[in-house]
Design a protein around this motif. Structure first.
Motif, PDB file in Angstrom:
ATOM      1  N   LYS A   1       4.806 -16.445  -7.594  1.00 62.70           N
ATOM      2  CA  LYS A   1       3.523 -16.185  -8.267  1.00 62.70           C
ATOM      3  C   LYS A   1       2.652 -15.706  -7.198  1.00 62.70           C
ATOM      4  CE  LYS A   1      -0.220 -19.013 -10.489  1.00 62.70           C
ATOM      5  NZ  LYS A   1      -0.795 -19.908 -10.671  1.00 62.70           N
ATOM      6  N   SER A   2       2.604 -15.868  -5.889  1.00 62.42           N
ATOM      7  CA  SER A   2       1.744 -15.323  -4.957  1.00 62.42           C
ATOM      8  C   SER A   2       2.139 -13.828  -4.827  1.00 62.42           C
ATOM      9  CB  SER A   2       1.808 -15.969  -3.658  1.00 62.42           C
ATOM     10  OG  SER A   2       1.506 -17.402  -3.906  1.00 62.42           O
ATOM     11  N   ILE A   3       3.273 -13.428  -4.868  1.00 61.00           N
ATOM     12  CA  ILE A   3       3.784 -12.175  -4.792  1.00 61.00           C
ATOM     13  C   ILE A   3       3.328 -11.432  -5.765  1.00 61.00           C
ATOM     14  CG2 ILE A   3       5.837 -10.638  -4.943  1.00 61.00           C
ATOM     15  CD1 ILE A   3       7.486 -12.733  -3.261  1.00 61.00           C
ATOM     16  N   LEU A   4       3.432 -11.928  -7.159  1.00 63.64           N
ATOM     17  CA  LEU A   4       3.068 -11.094  -8.188  1.00 63.64           C
ATOM     18  C   LEU A   4       1.418 -10.881  -8.176  1.00 63.64           C
ATOM     19  CD1 LEU A   4       5.292 -12.431 -10.860  1.00 63.64           C
ATOM     20  CD2 LEU A   4       5.380 -10.292  -9.881  1.00 63.64           C
ATOM     21  N   GLU A   5       0.817 -11.980  -7.730  1.00 60.43           N
ATOM     22  CA  GLU A   5      -0.774 -11.836  -7.688  1.00 60.43           C
ATOM     23  C   GLU A   5      -0.994 -10.818  -6.846  1.00 60.43           C
ATOM     24  OE1 GLU A   5      -2.018 -15.882  -6.686  1.00 60.43           O
ATOM     25  OE2 GLU A   5      -1.947 -16.125  -8.705  1.00 60.43           O
ATOM     26  N   LYS A   6      -0.130 -10.692  -5.704  1.00 64.08           N
ATOM     27  CA  LYS A   6      -0.675  -9.688  -4.601  1.00 64.08           C
ATOM     28  C   LYS A   6      -0.384  -8.377  -4.928  1.00 64.08           C
ATOM     29  CE  LYS A   6      -1.671  -8.171  -0.438  1.00 64.08           C
ATOM     30  NZ  LYS A   6      -2.959  -8.309   0.084  1.00 64.08           N
ATOM     31  N   ILE A   7       1.069  -8.120  -5.769  1.00 67.72           N
ATOM     32  CA  ILE A   7       1.194  -6.735  -5.981  1.00 67.72           C
ATOM     33  C   ILE A   7       0.370  -6.212  -7.290  1.00 67.72           C
ATOM     34  CG2 ILE A   7       2.969  -7.306  -7.494  1.00 67.72           C
ATOM     35  CD1 ILE A   7       4.760  -5.156  -6.186  1.00 67.72           C
ATOM     36  N   ASN A   8      -0.036  -7.201  -8.055  1.00 70.14           N
ATOM     37  CA  ASN A   8      -0.985  -6.935  -9.230  1.00 70.14           C
ATOM     38  C   ASN A   8      -2.354  -6.537  -8.902  1.00 70.14           C
ATOM     39  OD1 ASN A   8       0.221  -6.980 -11.894  1.00 70.14           O
ATOM     40  ND2 ASN A   8       1.087  -8.882 -11.215  1.00 70.14           N
ATOM     41  N   GLN A   9      -2.628  -7.185  -7.550  1.00 69.03           N
ATOM     42  CA  GLN A   9      -4.106  -6.730  -6.914  1.00 69.03           C
ATOM     43  C   GLN A   9      -4.120  -5.478  -6.328  1.00 69.03           C
ATOM     44  OE1 GLN A   9      -5.198  -9.109  -3.764  1.00 69.03           O
ATOM     45  NE2 GLN A   9      -7.295  -9.659  -4.643  1.00 69.03           N
TER      46      GLN A   9
ATOM     47  N   VAL B   1       7.496  -6.425   2.639  1.00 67.70           N
ATOM     48  CA  VAL B   1       8.179  -7.539   3.022  1.00 67.70           C
ATOM     49  C   VAL B   1       7.505  -8.258   4.284  1.00 67.70           C
ATOM     50  CG1 VAL B   1      10.538  -8.023   4.178  1.00 67.70           C
ATOM     51  CG2 VAL B   1      10.391  -6.375   2.321  1.00 67.70           C
ATOM     52  N   GLN B   2       6.993  -7.660   5.285  1.00 67.17           N
ATOM     53  CA  GLN B   2       6.395  -8.212   6.377  1.00 67.17           C
ATOM     54  C   GLN B   2       5.148  -9.124   6.232  1.00 67.17           C
ATOM     55  OE1 GLN B   2       7.656  -7.775   9.382  1.00 67.17           O
ATOM     56  NE2 GLN B   2       6.352  -9.560   9.793  1.00 67.17           N
ATOM     57  N   TYR B   3       4.483  -8.580   5.030  1.00 64.65           N
ATOM     58  CA  TYR B   3       3.242  -9.514   4.544  1.00 64.65           C
ATOM     59  C   TYR B   3       3.919 -10.828   3.801  1.00 64.65           C
ATOM     60  CZ  TYR B   3      -0.534 -11.017   1.442  1.00 64.65           C
ATOM     61  OH  TYR B   3      -1.686 -11.991   0.671  1.00 64.65           O
ATOM     62  N   ILE B   4       4.837 -10.753   3.122  1.00 64.44           N
ATOM     63  CA  ILE B   4       5.474 -11.805   2.616  1.00 64.44           C
ATOM     64  C   ILE B   4       6.024 -12.901   3.858  1.00 64.44           C
ATOM     65  CG2 ILE B   4       7.621 -12.806   1.106  1.00 64.44           C
ATOM     66  CD1 ILE B   4       7.304 -10.087  -0.467  1.00 64.44           C
TER      67      ILE B   4
ATOM     68  N   ALA C   1       7.864  -3.635  -2.152  1.00 61.69           N
ATOM     69  CA  ALA C   1       7.935  -3.241  -3.526  1.00 61.69           C
ATOM     70  C   ALA C   1       6.685  -2.666  -3.962  1.00 61.69           C
ATOM     71  CB  ALA C   1       8.101  -4.681  -4.450  1.00 61.69           C
ATOM     72  N   THR C   2       6.776  -1.997  -5.305  1.00 62.87           N
ATOM     73  CA  THR C   2       5.471  -1.438  -5.832  1.00 62.87           C
ATOM     74  C   THR C   2       5.558  -1.814  -7.247  1.00 62.87           C
ATOM     75  OG1 THR C   2       4.416   0.567  -6.299  1.00 62.87           O
ATOM     76  CG2 THR C   2       6.829   0.721  -6.346  1.00 62.87           C
TER      77      THR C   2
END
Length: 250
Positions: free
Chosen positions: A5-13, A19-22, A53-54
């Motif tokens: 969920k956190s990954i999707l929130e970040k990429i949608n924003q 990968v390093q951010y995760i 990812a994008t």
């Protein structure tokens, strides 16, 4: 899973995630981060690229120029208008190929004498309407999908010129890979155009960010300014400015 969920929130924003951010923010290993991205890609929620990812499909397609002309027309005309204001009296400029630089050609109002060198037939024909503009059409192999020439003959022509500005159209701008176009021959000609110009100005609508074409034109160290529309994300704008590029939003 909360991490997904956190990954999707970040990429949608921001449109992309590293990968390093995760790893840093979610306290996981690179292996786990890549597994998360693979799982989300399989669900059709993102696209994996080198190092992360994008949100959008990163691979640019080689559409015919007649099809491209109809896409994001308002944005392209606004970008072209902003670019036209950078042209000065008695200027000598280069214009590449593409529908956004064609929008520039349509918006140019000649100030005294203007010399334009271009690889694009549609740009040359548009500018030929003005008596005050001397148009130099590069020769070479005509690439029908882009209505422009490529090849060694066009590249050799450029050795005789020195221009103040090069207005460059692209198919993709990727923060890791640089600026690209769908055709490797056009990419090579664009590199030669950069070499004979004092300043390189990229004209692109915001949908090109995060995309990659087949042929790499250059990295960001060769670009002076990018003119785009307000669809560009703050993350991308800040990253480009960190490279020392002026970002103009219309």
């Amino acid at each position: 899973m909360d991490r997904h969920k956190s990954i999707l929130e970040k990429i949608n924003q921001e449109g992309q995630i590293k990968v390093q951010y995760i790893c840093d923010k979610m306290d996981v290993s690179p292996v786990t981060a890549r597994k998360d991205l693979k799982f989300l890609e399989e669900k059709g929620l993102l696209y994996r690229v080198h190092g992360g990812a994008t949100l959008h499909n990163p691979y640019a397609t080689d559409k015919h120029v007649s099809e491209k002309e109809k896409i994001h027309l308002d944005e392209k005309m606004s970008i072209g208008l902003a670019a036209s204001k950078l042209i000065t009296a008695n200027d000598s400029i280069l214009i590449g190929s593409g529908t956004t630089v064609l929008a520039l050609a349509k918006k140019i109002e000649p100030k005294e004498n203007l010399t334009v060198i271009t690889s694009a037939l549609n740009v040359a024909l548009e500018l030929n309407k003005h008596l005050e503009i001397e148009v130099i059409q590069l020769g070479g192999v005509l690439r029908k999908r882009s209505s422009s020439v490529t090849g060694l003959y066009a590249e050799n022509n450029l050795a005789d010129f020195s221009c103040s500005k090069f207005f460059l159209g692209v198919d993709g701008i990727d923060l890791d890979f640089g600026l690209t176009t769908a055709n490797v021959m056009e990419a090579h000609l664009n590199r030669q155009m950069i070499h004979v110009s004092q300043k390189t100005i990229v004209l692109t609508d915001s949908t090109k960010f995060g995309k990659r074409g087949f042929g790499k034109i250059c990295g960001f160290d060769h670009i002076d300014e990018i003119i785009t529309d307000e669809g560009i994300s703050d993350f991308t704008k800040n990253a480009l400015e960190d490279y020392g590029i002026k970002v103009t939003i219309v």
